[in-house]
Design a protein around this motif. Structure first.
Motif, PDB file in Angstrom:
ATOM      1  N   LEU A 429       0.820  -1.214   0.000  1.00 22.26           N
ATOM      2  CA  LEU A 429       0.000   0.000   0.000  1.00 22.26           C
ATOM      3  C   LEU A 429       0.853   1.264   0.000  1.00 22.26           C
ATOM      4  O   LEU A 429       0.477   2.284  -0.586  1.00 22.26           O
ATOM      5  CB  LEU A 429      -0.951  -0.006   1.200  1.00 22.26           C
ATOM      6  CG  LEU A 429      -2.094  -1.039   1.118  1.00 22.26           C
ATOM      7  CD1 LEU A 429      -2.852  -1.117   2.435  1.00 22.26           C
ATOM      8  CD2 LEU A 429      -3.051  -0.678  -0.028  1.00 22.26           C
ATOM      9  N   ILE A 430       2.029   1.205   0.682  1.00 16.84           N
ATOM     10  CA  ILE A 430       2.954   2.360   0.637  1.00 16.84           C
ATOM     11  C   ILE A 430       3.397   2.592  -0.799  1.00 16.84           C
ATOM     12  O   ILE A 430       3.393   3.730  -1.303  1.00 16.84           O
ATOM     13  CB  ILE A 430       4.167   2.117   1.565  1.00 16.84           C
ATOM     14  CG1 ILE A 430       3.726   2.175   3.036  1.00 16.84           C
ATOM     15  CG2 ILE A 430       5.274   3.127   1.288  1.00 16.84           C
ATOM     16  CD1 ILE A 430       4.794   1.732   4.011  1.00 16.84           C
ATOM     17  N   TRP A 431       3.784   1.481  -1.512  1.00 16.33           N
ATOM     18  CA  TRP A 431       4.212   1.621  -2.914  1.00 16.33           C
ATOM     19  C   TRP A 431       3.051   2.105  -3.790  1.00 16.33           C
ATOM     20  O   TRP A 431       3.257   2.880  -4.734  1.00 16.33           O
ATOM     21  CB  TRP A 431       4.732   0.281  -3.436  1.00 16.33           C
ATOM     22  CG  TRP A 431       6.035  -0.167  -2.811  1.00 16.33           C
ATOM     23  CD1 TRP A 431       7.008   0.629  -2.290  1.00 16.33           C
ATOM     24  CD2 TRP A 431       6.497  -1.506  -2.659  1.00 16.33           C
ATOM     25  NE1 TRP A 431       8.053  -0.117  -1.814  1.00 16.33           N
ATOM     26  CE2 TRP A 431       7.764  -1.449  -2.033  1.00 16.33           C
ATOM     27  CE3 TRP A 431       5.980  -2.767  -2.962  1.00 16.33           C
ATOM     28  CZ2 TRP A 431       8.515  -2.585  -1.738  1.00 16.33           C
ATOM     29  CZ3 TRP A 431       6.726  -3.903  -2.674  1.00 16.33           C
ATOM     30  CH2 TRP A 431       7.969  -3.817  -2.066  1.00 16.33           C
ATOM     31  N   VAL A 432       1.807   1.643  -3.502  1.00 13.13           N
ATOM     32  CA  VAL A 432       0.614   2.068  -4.245  1.00 13.13           C
ATOM     33  C   VAL A 432       0.431   3.578  -4.138  1.00 13.13           C
ATOM     34  O   VAL A 432       0.216   4.277  -5.141  1.00 13.13           O
ATOM     35  CB  VAL A 432      -0.636   1.328  -3.710  1.00 13.13           C
ATOM     36  CG1 VAL A 432      -1.916   2.072  -4.097  1.00 13.13           C
ATOM     37  CG2 VAL A 432      -0.673  -0.100  -4.220  1.00 13.13           C
ATOM     38  N   ASP A 433       0.523   4.128  -2.922  1.00  8.67           N
ATOM     39  CA  ASP A 433       0.318   5.571  -2.727  1.00  8.67           C
ATOM     40  C   ASP A 433       1.418   6.371  -3.405  1.00  8.67           C
ATOM     41  O   ASP A 433       1.157   7.438  -3.989  1.00  8.67           O
ATOM     42  CB  ASP A 433       0.271   5.883  -1.232  1.00  8.67           C
ATOM     43  CG  ASP A 433      -0.965   5.287  -0.555  1.00  8.67           C
ATOM     44  OD1 ASP A 433      -1.984   5.081  -1.254  1.00  8.67           O
ATOM     45  OD2 ASP A 433      -0.909   5.007   0.659  1.00  8.67           O
ATOM     46  N   GLU A 434       2.659   5.867  -3.321  1.00  7.49           N
ATOM     47  CA  GLU A 434       3.766   6.569  -3.989  1.00  7.49           C
ATOM     48  C   GLU A 434       3.538   6.612  -5.503  1.00  7.49           C
ATOM     49  O   GLU A 434       3.821   7.615  -6.167  1.00  7.49           O
ATOM     50  CB  GLU A 434       5.086   5.870  -3.660  1.00  7.49           C
ATOM     51  CG  GLU A 434       5.521   6.025  -2.190  1.00  7.49           C
ATOM     52  CD  GLU A 434       6.750   5.200  -1.853  1.00  7.49           C
ATOM     53  OE1 GLU A 434       7.149   4.363  -2.711  1.00  7.49           O
ATOM     54  OE2 GLU A 434       7.315   5.358  -0.739  1.00  7.49           O
ATOM     55  N   TYR A 435       3.045   5.509  -6.066  1.00  5.33           N
ATOM     56  CA  TYR A 435       2.781   5.461  -7.512  1.00  5.33           C
ATOM     57  C   TYR A 435       1.679   6.457  -7.884  1.00  5.33           C
ATOM     58  O   TYR A 435       1.787   7.180  -8.887  1.00  5.33           O
ATOM     59  CB  TYR A 435       2.371   4.038  -7.909  1.00  5.33           C
ATOM     60  CG  TYR A 435       2.186   3.844  -9.402  1.00  5.33           C
ATOM     61  CD1 TYR A 435       3.235   3.405 -10.196  1.00  5.33           C
ATOM     62  CD2 TYR A 435       0.960   4.111 -10.007  1.00  5.33           C
ATOM     63  CE1 TYR A 435       3.067   3.236 -11.563  1.00  5.33           C
ATOM     64  CE2 TYR A 435       0.788   3.947 -11.382  1.00  5.33           C
ATOM     65  CZ  TYR A 435       1.851   3.506 -12.149  1.00  5.33           C
ATOM     66  OH  TYR A 435       1.689   3.339 -13.505  1.00  5.33           O
ATOM     67  N   ARG A 436       0.630   6.540  -7.038  1.00  3.13           N
ATOM     68  CA  ARG A 436      -0.484   7.455  -7.284  1.00  3.13           C
ATOM     69  C   ARG A 436      -0.013   8.899  -7.236  1.00  3.13           C
ATOM     70  O   ARG A 436      -0.389   9.722  -8.107  1.00  3.13           O
ATOM     71  CB  ARG A 436      -1.571   7.207  -6.232  1.00  3.13           C
ATOM     72  CG  ARG A 436      -2.711   8.205  -6.208  1.00  3.13           C
ATOM     73  CD  ARG A 436      -3.633   8.049  -7.376  1.00  3.13           C
ATOM     74  NE  ARG A 436      -4.853   8.831  -7.208  1.00  3.13           N
ATOM     75  CZ  ARG A 436      -5.826   8.894  -8.082  1.00  3.13           C
ATOM     76  NH1 ARG A 436      -5.754   8.228  -9.203  1.00  3.13           N
ATOM     77  NH2 ARG A 436      -6.899   9.639  -7.857  1.00  3.13           N
TER      78      ARG A 436
END
Length: 707
Positions: A429-436
């Motif tokens: 989820l941390i990587w998901v938010d960074e991608y967003r």
């Protein structure tokens, strides 16, 4: 004197039967009828022919033969019925036995069984009429005309008779029914119709076979072998010639072959009788191959230059022995032993230390760690693929159960995609938010690398689905985003209703002037697409029942024409439209005539339905065919037949009108829809029921030369 007799016991001799029949039919004062009863059990579930062929009916035939022997009039009547059997087979008529023979069977069997019994009675109590060679030849010619083939013994019945070709073959061979015997149907056809008899073929000669072989070589560039099919210009085959040479048929002593014949008389290499080989000779050829190509020969290197040998044949001889070689070797072993060429089947040992040295050298030279697909190890005969295989398979003194990737992970700290560290939902989820934040979009499995890591979004999705790397499984990247970030998951969408879809369809119609299609993109003001809605209607899901479509929905609820479910057409309706088109335009409609006035139909679709048999039409028709059949309009794709007589009449009329004979360039035939060019093409190509192979000029030349 007896008034009647019943043959209850079938086990009687013919003498007993004749005596009993004689006593019953003997005349006596006050006696009018002598009755003979022969009871036979009939199983109505069995085939009639099978029932009549059983031994239970043998007493019937014996008694009838005895009656025939006592009663000349009965014999004459039966013989006359025998002659009528052939006529009956032509006309399909029925026969009736003399009144002295009565058949009494259950009524359910009577109709079919009675006639079969009558025919079998005639066949069992009379002799078949004699045969003659002219009669057989007449039947032969009729069979050829009807079927295109000459009859054989297994060709079944002779058309229009009660004869069979097997029976005729038997008569010809055994000398029955007035025939001389010692012949066959094949012999008869060979003698009277020049048909090739495969069991009585003429002998071969060496010169004849060599002549055929030379012609085959000239035509194909290769010498023939047994698989080359027919010998050009003859009815022979190379397979039959090979069999005759080997087996000693058709004038040969046997033990020969096409290959031996060509080797002896045409110096053609015979692979079954090759010369001896030596190691020195093979090595000489190998050196020449190396000098010419820069590489040592392998089994698949083709022909040995300047010889008829192949490297595959040499390798086989080295391995199997023969041709003067001891066997148990190979081309690779020979080159390794005598030319120090690396033999991949017999490689030197490897060590982990040596492999790691090569790994470091590759990294220094290429800037990346080697993979199994990295080709050769520089400065050696090794390949990284070969090293990876040896690490896996426990060969070349390596312990096995490892790989190049495992070795690099263990000794060089290189990430091994087959042995990755655990993942957690929190980290993903941390990587998901960074991608967003970086892209403005949520990641998908196709979004490539996770920035700043060695991970791939595809690998993360696989881990979530399959439960790898410490993840529970049964999820996906889309489900994770839907659950934790409220992102729409196309695999888990909200229910749909027919009413809602129709509201969106009406809004689309108002906004665009057209009804929506599956290709109409997004539904305005929603995250739905018309393609997705159509799929849900077709397959079910999202609380829809399935087995429908967007087109069917609009047809049912909004009266929109559905091109996949069109109303039936009739010939009568199409002809009405045809006449209306003709009245309005002065022309007959064609495929390209556009829409049918006042309807949603097009002439192209109607033509396709006529051709394919769609929409209730029988098919195999077309607009031109319909016009020709019902409105007498000439169909240029299927013009009427022509005759030589009609063409000559038109030619005479042309001559009378113009003073010259017509040519193919003379345009239209006066008073017709024909053209002289089309007539010439039909005469040449054999079209429109003409025989072909002629032309307008040839036809007129033949006519002129006779005048």
């Amino acid at each position: 004197m007896l008034d009647g007799v019943a043959f209850i016991d079938p086990k009687r001799s013919m003498v007993d039967i004749i005596q009993a029949v004689g006593r019953v039919i003997r005349k006596a004062e006050g006696k009018q009828i002598g009755t003979i009863v022969i009871p036979v059990f009939i199983d109505e579930t069995e085939d009639t022919d099978h029932v009549l062929s059983q031994s239970a009916f043998e007493p019937v035939w014996q008694v009838l033969k005895a009656l025939r022997a006592h009663d000349r009039r009965l014999a004459d009547e039966l013989d006359q019925l025998r002659l009528s059997l052939g006529k009956r087979s032509k006309s399909g008529g029925r026969i009736r036995l003399p009144g002295k023979i009565k058949l009494d069977v259950p009524r359910l069997l009577l109709r079919d069984f009675e006639q079969a019994f009558y025919v079998r009675t005639v066949e069992q109590t009379t002799d078949r009429p004699p045969l003659t060679i002219p009669q057989i030849l007449a039947w032969v010619d009729a069979h050829k005309a009807a079927t295109g083939d000459w009859p054989k013994y297994n060709s079944g019945r002779v058309t229009g008779t009660d004869e069979t070709w097997a029976g005729i073959e038997f008569g010809l061979y055994q000398g029955r029914r007035g025939l001389a015997g010692g012949s066959t149907l094949a012999n008869l056809l060979a003698e009277y119709r020049d048909v090739r008899n495969k069991k009585n073929l003429p002998p071969f000669t060496i010169a004849q076979i060599l002549g055929w072989a030379d012609k085959h070589k000239a035509a194909t560039g290769d010498w023939p072998n047994r698989t080359c099919g027919k010998v050009t210009g003859t009815e022979e085959t190379w397979g039959a010639i090979e069999n005759a040479l080997k087996g000693g048929f058709r004038g040969f002593p046997g033990g020969l072959s096409v290959a031996k014949l060509l080797a002896q008389y045409r110096s053609v290499r015979n692979v079954q009788d090759l010369s001896t080989l030596t190691i020195a000779q093979i090595l000489g050829w190998a050196d020449e191959h190396r000098a010419k190509t820069g590489g040592w020969p392998k089994q698949k290197s083709g022909k040995v230059t300047g010889t008829d040998e192949t490297w595959l044949g040499i390798a086989s001889a080295l391995h199997q022995g023969g041709r003067g070689l001891p066997g148990g070797s190979s081309l690779a072993n020979l080159l390794a032993e005598h030319r120090s060429v690396r033999n991949v089947q017999n490689l030197s040992p490897l060590t982990i230390e040596q492999i790691l040295v090569w790994v470091d050298e590759h990294k220094a030279a290429m800037g990346e760690w080697p993979k199994k697909a990295s080709g050769n190890v520089k400065g050696t005969d090794e390949s990284w693929s070969g090293i990876d295989n040896a690490l896996k398979r426990r060969s070349r003194d390596l312990p096995g159960e490892s790989s190049l990737a495992n070795l690099l992970a263990e000794y060089c700290g290189v990430r091994n995609v087959n042995a990755l560290s655990p993942l957690t939902i929190e980290q993903i989820l941390i990587w998901v938010d960074e991608y967003r934040d970086a892209t403005g979009e949520w990641p998908k499995p196709t979004s490539g690398e996770v920035v700043g890591t060695d991970e791939l979004w595809k690998a993360i999705d696989v881990g979530l689905v399959q439960g790898q790397r410490g993840l529970p499984g049964g999820s996906s990247l889309a489900k994770l985003l839907a659950e934790h970030r409220a992102v729409r998951n196309p695999s888990d969408l909200a229910p749909l209703t027919i009413e809602q879809i129709l509201v969106w369809a009406d809004e689309h119609r108002t906004a665009t002037g057209e009804w929506p299609k599956p290709t109409s993109g997004k539904v305005r003001g929603t995250e739905e697409t018309w393609g997705g809605i159509n799929n849900a209607l077709q397959r079910g899901g999202r609380d829809l029942p399935g087995h429908t479509s967007l087109a069917k929905l609009l047809a049912e609820h909004r009266g929109v024409r559905n091109i996949h479910d069109l109303p039936l057409l009739t010939i009568e309706q199409i002809l009405v439209w045809v006449d209306e088109h003709r009245a309005a335009t002065g022309e007959w409609p064609k495929q390209t005539s556009g829409k049918v006035t006042g309807t949603d139909e097009t002439w192209r679709n109607i033509d396709r339905a006529l051709r394919d048999g769609r929409r209730g039409l029988p098919g195999r028709s077309s607009l031109p065919s319909l016009r020709a059949e019902h409105r007498s309009v000439r169909n240029i794709t299927h013009p009427p037949p022509l005759t030589i007589e009609q063409i000559l009449v038109w030619a005479d009329e042309h001559r009378a009108a113009t003073g010259g004979w017509p040519k193919q360039t003379s345009g239209k035939v006066t008073g017709t829809d024909e053209k002289w060019n089309n007539i010439d093409r039909a005469l040449r190509d054999g079209r429109r029921r003409l025989p072909g192979g002629s032309s307008l000029a040839k036809l007129l030349d033949q006519r002129y030369s006779k005048m």
